[in-house]
Design a protein around this motif. Structure first.
Motif, PDB file in Angstrom:
ATOM      1  N   ARG A  46      25.723  11.114   6.170  1.00  0.00           N
ATOM      2  CA  ARG A  46      25.914   9.856   6.896  1.00  0.00           C
ATOM      3  C   ARG A  46      26.654  10.123   8.200  1.00  0.00           C
ATOM      4  O   ARG A  46      27.372  11.126   8.311  1.00  0.00           O
ATOM      5  N   THR A  47      26.492   9.227   9.139  1.00  0.00           N
ATOM      6  CA  THR A  47      27.223   9.302  10.407  1.00  0.00           C
ATOM      7  C   THR A  47      28.641   8.783  10.197  1.00  0.00           C
ATOM      8  O   THR A  47      28.851   7.840   9.427  1.00  0.00           O
ATOM      9  N   HIS A  48      29.602   9.390  10.862  1.00  0.00           N
ATOM     10  CA  HIS A  48      30.996   8.922  10.805  1.00  0.00           C
ATOM     11  C   HIS A  48      31.483   8.585  12.205  1.00  0.00           C
ATOM     12  O   HIS A  48      31.287   9.382  13.135  1.00  0.00           O
ATOM     13  N   ARG A  49      32.153   7.441  12.313  1.00  0.00           N
ATOM     14  CA  ARG A  49      32.657   7.006  13.623  1.00  0.00           C
ATOM     15  C   ARG A  49      34.180   6.857  13.662  1.00  0.00           C
ATOM     16  O   ARG A  49      34.730   6.497  14.692  1.00  0.00           O
ATOM     17  N   ARG A  50      34.840   7.053  12.508  1.00  0.00           N
ATOM     18  CA  ARG A  50      36.316   7.002  12.471  1.00  0.00           C
ATOM     19  C   ARG A  50      36.824   8.340  11.945  1.00  0.00           C
ATOM     20  O   ARG A  50      36.310   8.825  10.935  1.00  0.00           O
ATOM     21  N   CYS A 165      29.099  11.811  15.025  1.00  0.00           N
ATOM     22  CA  CYS A 165      28.318  10.659  15.498  1.00  0.00           C
ATOM     23  C   CYS A 165      27.657  11.026  16.831  1.00  0.00           C
ATOM     24  O   CYS A 165      28.348  11.218  17.839  1.00  0.00           O
ATOM     25  N   PRO A 166      26.331  11.120  16.847  1.00  0.00           N
ATOM     26  CA  PRO A 166      25.647  11.353  18.131  1.00  0.00           C
ATOM     27  C   PRO A 166      25.827  10.131  19.037  1.00  0.00           C
ATOM     28  O   PRO A 166      25.956   9.004  18.551  1.00  0.00           O
ATOM     29  N   ILE A 167      25.818  10.385  20.332  1.00  0.00           N
ATOM     30  CA  ILE A 167      26.044   9.304  21.309  1.00  0.00           C
ATOM     31  C   ILE A 167      24.978   9.368  22.386  1.00  0.00           C
ATOM     32  O   ILE A 167      25.117  10.098  23.382  1.00  0.00           O
ATOM     33  N   SER A 168      23.902   8.604  22.197  1.00  0.00           N
ATOM     34  CA  SER A 168      22.860   8.622  23.225  1.00  0.00           C
ATOM     35  C   SER A 168      23.106   7.572  24.300  1.00  0.00           C
ATOM     36  O   SER A 168      22.454   7.621  25.344  1.00  0.00           O
ATOM     37  N   VAL A 169      24.037   6.649  24.054  1.00  0.00           N
ATOM     38  CA  VAL A 169      24.268   5.619  25.081  1.00  0.00           C
ATOM     39  C   VAL A 169      24.777   6.216  26.392  1.00  0.00           C
ATOM     40  O   VAL A 169      24.747   5.534  27.411  1.00  0.00           O
ATOM     41  N   MET A 206      20.219   3.536   4.411  1.00  0.00           N
ATOM     42  CA  MET A 206      18.992   3.716   3.623  1.00  0.00           C
ATOM     43  C   MET A 206      17.806   4.007   4.541  1.00  0.00           C
ATOM     44  O   MET A 206      17.709   3.432   5.621  1.00  0.00           O
ATOM     45  N   ARG A 207      16.928   4.891   4.099  1.00  0.00           N
ATOM     46  CA  ARG A 207      15.760   5.241   4.912  1.00  0.00           C
ATOM     47  C   ARG A 207      14.494   4.593   4.354  1.00  0.00           C
ATOM     48  O   ARG A 207      14.401   4.254   3.170  1.00  0.00           O
ATOM     49  N   LEU A 208      13.505   4.463   5.243  1.00  0.00           N
ATOM     50  CA  LEU A 208      12.173   4.014   4.828  1.00  0.00           C
ATOM     51  C   LEU A 208      11.630   4.968   3.763  1.00  0.00           C
ATOM     52  O   LEU A 208      11.909   6.173   3.816  1.00  0.00           O
TER      53      LEU A 208
HETATM   54  C1  LIG Z   1      19.786  10.752  19.063  1.00  0.00           C
HETATM   55  C2  LIG Z   1      20.791   9.823  18.424  1.00  0.00           C
HETATM   56  C3  LIG Z   1      21.568   9.016  19.213  1.00  0.00           C
HETATM   57  C4  LIG Z   1      22.531   8.178  18.661  1.00  0.00           C
HETATM   58  N1  LIG Z   1      23.330   7.436  19.482  1.00  0.00           N
HETATM   59  C5  LIG Z   1      24.341   6.731  18.958  1.00  0.00           C
HETATM   60  C6  LIG Z   1      25.253   6.059  19.827  1.00  0.00           C
HETATM   61  O1  LIG Z   1      25.122   6.069  21.052  1.00  0.00           O
HETATM   62  N2  LIG Z   1      26.305   5.402  19.269  1.00  0.00           N
HETATM   63  C7  LIG Z   1      26.494   5.369  17.910  1.00  0.00           C
HETATM   64  O2  LIG Z   1      27.480   4.782  17.464  1.00  0.00           O
HETATM   65  N3  LIG Z   1      25.624   5.981  17.062  1.00  0.00           N
HETATM   66  C8  LIG Z   1      24.567   6.659  17.549  1.00  0.00           C
HETATM   67  N4  LIG Z   1      23.706   7.332  16.723  1.00  0.00           N
HETATM   68  C9  LIG Z   1      23.902   7.268  15.259  1.00  0.00           C
HETATM   69  C10 LIG Z   1      22.825   6.403  14.606  1.00  0.00           C
HETATM   70  O3  LIG Z   1      23.147   5.055  14.818  1.00  0.00           O
HETATM   71  C11 LIG Z   1      22.750   6.752  13.113  1.00  0.00           C
HETATM   72  O4  LIG Z   1      22.295   8.081  12.961  1.00  0.00           O
HETATM   73  C12 LIG Z   1      21.777   5.802  12.394  1.00  0.00           C
HETATM   74  O5  LIG Z   1      22.323   4.496  12.350  1.00  0.00           O
HETATM   75  C13 LIG Z   1      21.484   6.259  10.984  1.00  0.00           C
HETATM   76  O6  LIG Z   1      22.693   6.415  10.273  1.00  0.00           O
HETATM   77  P1  LIG Z   1      23.039   7.757   9.502  1.00  0.00           P
HETATM   78  O7  LIG Z   1      23.075   8.891  10.485  1.00  0.00           O
HETATM   79  O8  LIG Z   1      24.401   7.495   8.887  1.00  0.00           O
HETATM   80  O9  LIG Z   1      21.986   7.948   8.466  1.00  0.00           O
HETATM   81  C14 LIG Z   1      22.707   8.139  17.252  1.00  0.00           C
HETATM   82  C15 LIG Z   1      21.893   8.952  16.451  1.00  0.00           C
HETATM   83  C16 LIG Z   1      20.956   9.785  17.020  1.00  0.00           C
HETATM   84  C17 LIG Z   1      20.113  10.668  16.118  1.00  0.00           C
END
Ligand SMILES: Cc1cc2nc3c(=O)[nH]c(=O)nc-3n(C[C@H](O)[C@H](O)[C@H](O)COP(=O)(O)O)c2cc1C
Length: 288
Positions: A46-50, A165-169, A206-208
């Motif tokens: 899972r992604t973590h933001r904290r 947490c990836p950041i594409s913004v 959850m994924r498709l």
């Molecule tokens: C290429 C990419 C860019 C993303 N950009 C952001 C972002 O800018 N900010 C953010 O909070 N999360 C970002 N995410 C995280 C996604 O929101 C997260 O992977 C998605 O909601 C699925 O959750 P999971 O990784 O926990 O399964 C990014 C993920 C990817 C793969």
């Protein structure tokens, strides 16, 4: 010299619990497959933001980067570059571009994964065979290489209990990001990455189901509608979206059943990274 085949991992009953968490259902759960703890961890990722107030040790970070750059690379061109943003002032400037994502400024480590179509051109100059790498293929290859290095880093980091947490913004502000990071022509940001020890457990997104994303022999999305409806319900049962988080109600109103598909369909109507195409063209990509 004798070569020994590695012992095959013991068979396990199934990955039912992990598949239930990942897909919200058990249908199609593989049975009698090898027991591989890493696969269990990937299924539960899972992604973590904290992040906890705990630094990431330097040697560990270098090891993870070495693992990340072990990712496959199109034609062995090796067109990814990572910029580690250590200076507080640069980091603050990046974070200030996106104030609604405070994790960009707070994470113990912040990396920017870039597609690097420049290096191959420089090799051509060094060897006396100049070639333009600013076409669509050049851009695409560099973007894919950077994405593979990014995801390899994430999986490696998660193996040592780090969260990312990836950041594409950051691509919404390509000019400012390029200026802050001194990006030359033909080097472009794919995504930033926050890295640190998670402060919370987080949750599995959850994924498709594979019946939507995996096609047998030929493409067929004729059952998408039903499958997505069922997915929305499963996903909502685990993690419903509160009414106040419905997107753009001033345009779309409030939906009684507001699931993932409604949320994503609304999100997709809002264009993102609109300055990125112009930025890329100005930075040497013809995209021909
Ligand atoms: C290429 C990419 C860019 C993303 N950009 C952001 C972002 O800018 N900010 C953010 O909070 N999360 C970002 N995410 C995280 C996604 O929101 C997260 O992977 C998605 O909601 C699925 O959750 P999971 O990784 O926990 O399964 C990014 C993920 C990817 C793969």
């Amino acid at each position: 010299m004798t070569s020994r085949r590695p012992a095959s991992p013991p068979k396990s009953a199934s990955y039912a619990a992990e598949c239930r968490a990942r897909f919200g259902e058990e249908s199609g759960v593989p049975r009698q497959v090898p027991e591989v703890p890493w696969l269990r961890q990937v299924l539960m990722r899972r992604t973590h933001r904290r992040y906890a107030d705990r630094p990431v040790a330097e040697p560990l970070l270098r090891l993870l980067l070495a693992a990340a750059f072990s990712a496959s690379s199109k034609s062995d061109f090796q067109q990814a570059s990572v910029i580690r943003v250590e200076e507080r002032a640069r980091r603050d400037r990046l974070a200030a571009l996106i104030p609604d994502m405070p994790w960009i400024g707070n994470a113990p480590v912040f990396l920017v994964f870039c597609g690097d179509a420049r290096r191959l051109e420089r090799l051509g100059e060094l060897r006396g065979h100049k070639a333009d790498n600013g076409n669509l293929e050049g851009f695409f290859n560099a973007a894919i290489d950077a994405a593979l290095v990014l995801q390899t880093f994430i999986l490696a980091a998660e193996m040592v209990d780090l969260g990312c947490c990836p950041i594409s913004v950051i691509r919404n502000h390509p000019g400012a990001v390029a200026e802050i990071l001194n990006l030359p022509d033909k080097v472009f940001p794919v995504a930033g990455l926050c890295v640190g020890y998670p402060a919370t457990a987080g949750h599995i997104s959850m994924r498709l189901p594979l019946e939507v994303t995996l096609h047998a022999n030929h493409y067929d999305d004729s059952l998408l509608g039903e499958a997505v409806e069922a997915y929305d319900i499963r996903r909502g049962a685990q993690h419903s979206i509160p009414r106040e988080q419905q997107r753009s109600p001033e345009i779309f109103g409030y939906a009684a059943l507001y699931g993932w598909s409604e949320d994503k369909a609304r999100q997709a109507t809002q264009p993102e990274a609109q300055r990125f195409p112009t930025y890329l063209r100005r930075r040497g990509f013809s995209m021909e």
